[in-house]
Structures are given as C-alpha cells and as structure tokens.
Design an enzyme around this catalytic site. Sequence first.
Site, PDB file in Angstrom:
ATOM      1  N   ASP A   1       1.107  11.923  58.332  1.00 30.65           N
ATOM      2  CA  ASP A   1       1.499  12.367  57.237  1.00 30.65           C
ATOM      3  C   ASP A   1       0.525  11.710  56.040  1.00 30.65           C
ATOM      4  OD1 ASP A   1       1.841   9.670  57.361  1.00 30.65           O
ATOM      5  OD2 ASP A   1       4.042   9.593  56.638  1.00 30.65           O
TER       6      ASP A   1
ATOM      7  N   ARG B   1     -11.723   4.196  32.645  1.00 29.75           N
ATOM      8  CA  ARG B   1     -11.649   5.216  31.052  1.00 29.75           C
ATOM      9  C   ARG B   1     -10.447   4.824  30.359  1.00 29.75           C
ATOM     10  NH1 ARG B   1     -15.102  10.211  33.165  1.00 29.75           N
ATOM     11  NH2 ARG B   1     -13.935   9.530  35.187  1.00 29.75           N
ATOM     12  N   GLN B   2      -9.221   4.734  31.091  1.00 29.90           N
ATOM     13  CA  GLN B   2      -8.028   4.507  30.276  1.00 29.90           C
ATOM     14  C   GLN B   2      -7.628   3.207  30.191  1.00 29.90           C
ATOM     15  OE1 GLN B   2      -4.737   7.173  32.143  1.00 29.90           O
ATOM     16  NE2 GLN B   2      -6.455   7.929  33.388  1.00 29.90           N
TER      17      GLN B   2
ATOM     18  N   ASP C   1     -23.408   7.980  23.130  1.00 29.54           N
ATOM     19  CA  ASP C   1     -22.113   7.916  22.279  1.00 29.54           C
ATOM     20  C   ASP C   1     -22.213   6.512  21.716  1.00 29.54           C
ATOM     21  OD1 ASP C   1     -21.249   6.207  24.143  1.00 29.54           O
ATOM     22  OD2 ASP C   1     -20.144   7.980  24.995  1.00 29.54           O
TER      23      ASP C   1
ATOM     24  N   LYS D   1     -21.219  11.893  19.031  1.00 28.95           N
ATOM     25  CA  LYS D   1     -20.529  12.419  19.938  1.00 28.95           C
ATOM     26  C   LYS D   1     -19.014  12.894  19.597  1.00 28.95           C
ATOM     27  CE  LYS D   1     -18.756  11.403  24.146  1.00 28.95           C
ATOM     28  NZ  LYS D   1     -18.842  10.861  25.669  1.00 28.95           N
TER      29      LYS D   1
ATOM     30  N   ASP E   1     -19.687  12.451  34.281  1.00 25.40           N
ATOM     31  CA  ASP E   1     -18.453  12.916  35.160  1.00 25.40           C
ATOM     32  C   ASP E   1     -18.738  14.341  35.222  1.00 25.40           C
ATOM     33  OD1 ASP E   1     -16.093  13.490  36.254  1.00 25.40           O
ATOM     34  OD2 ASP E   1     -14.900  12.599  34.844  1.00 25.40           O
TER      35      ASP E   1
ATOM     36  N   GLY F   1     -20.662  16.063  33.233  1.00 26.37           N
ATOM     37  CA  GLY F   1     -22.009  16.132  32.809  1.00 26.37           C
ATOM     38  C   GLY F   1     -22.144  16.678  31.184  1.00 26.37           C
ATOM     39  N   GLY F   2     -20.828  16.986  30.943  1.00 24.70           N
ATOM     40  CA  GLY F   2     -21.151  17.517  29.419  1.00 24.70           C
ATOM     41  C   GLY F   2     -21.822  16.697  28.391  1.00 24.70           C
TER      42      GLY F   2
HETATM   43  C1  R5P Z   1     -17.822   7.938  28.092  1.00 26.65           C
HETATM   44  O1  R5P Z   1     -17.398   6.926  27.227  1.00 26.65           O
HETATM   45  C2  R5P Z   1     -18.452   7.556  29.356  1.00 26.65           C
HETATM   46  O2  R5P Z   1     -19.355   6.507  28.759  1.00 26.65           O
HETATM   47  C3  R5P Z   1     -19.412   8.904  29.689  1.00 26.65           C
HETATM   48  O3  R5P Z   1     -20.248   9.443  28.522  1.00 26.65           O
HETATM   49  C4  R5P Z   1     -18.393  10.026  29.890  1.00 26.65           C
HETATM   50  O4  R5P Z   1     -17.387   9.469  30.946  1.00 26.65           O
HETATM   51  C5  R5P Z   1     -19.189  11.089  30.630  1.00 26.65           C
HETATM   52  O5  R5P Z   1     -18.249  11.990  30.932  1.00 26.65           O
HETATM   53  P1  R5P Z   1     -18.606  13.722  31.067  1.00 26.65           P
HETATM   54  O6  R5P Z   1     -19.750  13.296  32.030  1.00 26.65           O
HETATM   55  O7  R5P Z   1     -17.533  14.244  31.574  1.00 26.65           O
HETATM   56  O8  R5P Z   1     -18.975  14.003  29.724  1.00 26.65           O
END
Ligand code: R5P
Length: 313
Positions: A34, A93-94, A170, A193, A223, A225-226
Amino acid sequence: MKLLSGTASDELAKSIADVLDVPLTNVNIERFLDQEIFVRINENVRGEDIFLVQSTAAPANDHLMELLIIIDALVRASADRITAVIPYYGYARQDRKTGGRTPISAKLVANLIQRAGANRVLTLDLHAGQIQGFFDIPTDNLFGQPVFEADIKGEYPRKEHKNLMFVSPDTGGVVRTRALAKRFEADIAIVDKRRPKAGESEVMNIIGEIEGRSCILLDDIIDSGGTLCNAAAALKDQGAKDVSAYITHGVLSGPAVERITNSVLKEVVITDTIAQPEAVKKCPKIREVSVATLIGEAIRRIANDESVSKLFD
Ligand code: R5P
C-alpha cells in the site's frame, strides 16, 4: 560517526562519504504494497553520532516521510545524536502566512523533523534565512556561494571580471547577490519581479545599467523556470552581452527544462542538492556542480566540534 542516506540523496551521500572517507551505513528502505514506508538499519548505531542525508525534494511528501521514519528508527536504535542533513529543504517557500487561512509549512516541517527526534539540522541555502529560527535545535545553514565563486572564476578569466554584473531575479535575493558580487568587486542589478498568480512571474523593471555586461543571475531555487527565463529575456532586451545563471536548488518541475532550452540563457549551473532525471542531465544548457565537499567538510567540523562559519570567511 556514521553516515546514512535516504532514497532522495543516494548519489550526493555517496560523494559525501568519499569526501569523509567513511562508508555509508547499510539501510533497507522498502515499501509495503500500500506504499507505506518500511526502514531497517542493518548495522548497530547505538551511541553513534549519526548524519542522515535526505533532501525533501519531489516527491516532497514521500521523501519527508521517509526522513521522519529513518529518524524514528535511529532514535529507537539508541543513536546518540542525529543530524538531519537536508541539502534541499522543501516546503521552505511557505515561510509566512501569505493570506488569511493559509499555512506556514516551513514551520510545520521543522516541527515534524524535531518531533521525530533529530538533534541537529544541516542544510544549504535555505529559501529564507529566518527558517533557521523555526527549529529549536542547532541548525547550520550553509551557503553555496564558495562553490559558485570557484566555478565562476574558472569560467570567466580575471580580465573579464570588471564586465560581470551579478543580478538578483527578485528583491528577495539581493543580499545573496551582493555577497557574491563583492567577491568579484562587481556591480549588481535587481529585477523587479511580480507574481500575478502562483507559478507565473512578470518582469516589471530592471534596476541597474546592464548594457554590454555579462550578466550572472543568482537564485536559491529554479522551479518552473519562469522567473529565470523571463529575467534573462528582459536582460537581453536591455542590451546584456550574455546571461547565465547560478541556482542552488534545481527543483526543475513542469516546463522548466524546455523553457531553459528555448531561452536566451547561455548556461544554467545548478548544484547536486537534488538528484536529477535524465532529461535534466542531457540538457546541454544545464550543468551541475557538486556541494559534496562543502557538506562533507561541514559534517566533519560538526562531528569534531569545530567552527562551521569559518568555512565562509
Ligand atoms: C522565489 O522567491 C525563489 O527564489 C525563486 O525565484 C522561485 O521559486 C523560482 O520559481 P520559478 O522557477 O517557478 O519561477
């Protein structure tokens, strides 16, 4: 000292074991039908100083649960001291309430790790430094900076250093960016950003004169990449000579690899805090540098009661 690994960090743990010249302790990590996790430590750990390496990367919930269950097994096997070595600390991140009725999961995860029985934590480039304070046990937050500094020095000859521009994607990353730029006596720029919604990012402005400069974006996480690809495109639009990036944790989910491949980025350098699938390893624009020596040396210092901060002088 004994070094153990969970399934999230096999390769990195092997490299750390090589650095420390100690064998990895034999552990069975299996699944019941399971999918519940079963752990058996196949060596005596009574009275030992244990370093357990496990990133809580995707699948974050499984890897976190595995970490907790291995800690529980170690406690019940009478280990003397357990250091949870978490190269990538997921759920970071949270780290604050972003609105009404939302969780602070970085704190919840810290509570779980402590409650399971960890006596110390060793991690790297926490998303926010204050997460250290979410633990009531000694927590060392290492910096990937020396690894990146050495790599950049290898990639850019000294005469090119004056043309480097370190860029924070950022406002949250400015301190980290300034610290590395200082090592090269280089300037910094900041990307303004905005996130219209979770998982999407927009570049509003670039603060700094980047025309003709070789830009190096620094971040703790990539994450989707945006953030990175949008920042790189904006830098190029404003006349940057070229743009590369150094990111500690290659979370690289969803469209990240495709975005990087199709982006203006010359190269993205990540560390090995997160084990990568073939698609990432094959991407010609992504290169991995290892933090095994850094983490290994920190473990050696903790085991010998020596200063860890000296590593960053
Ligand atoms: C945000 O504060 C982090 O430092 C990264 O910039 C963010 O987690 C990157 O996320 P993504 O690649 O999804 O834009």
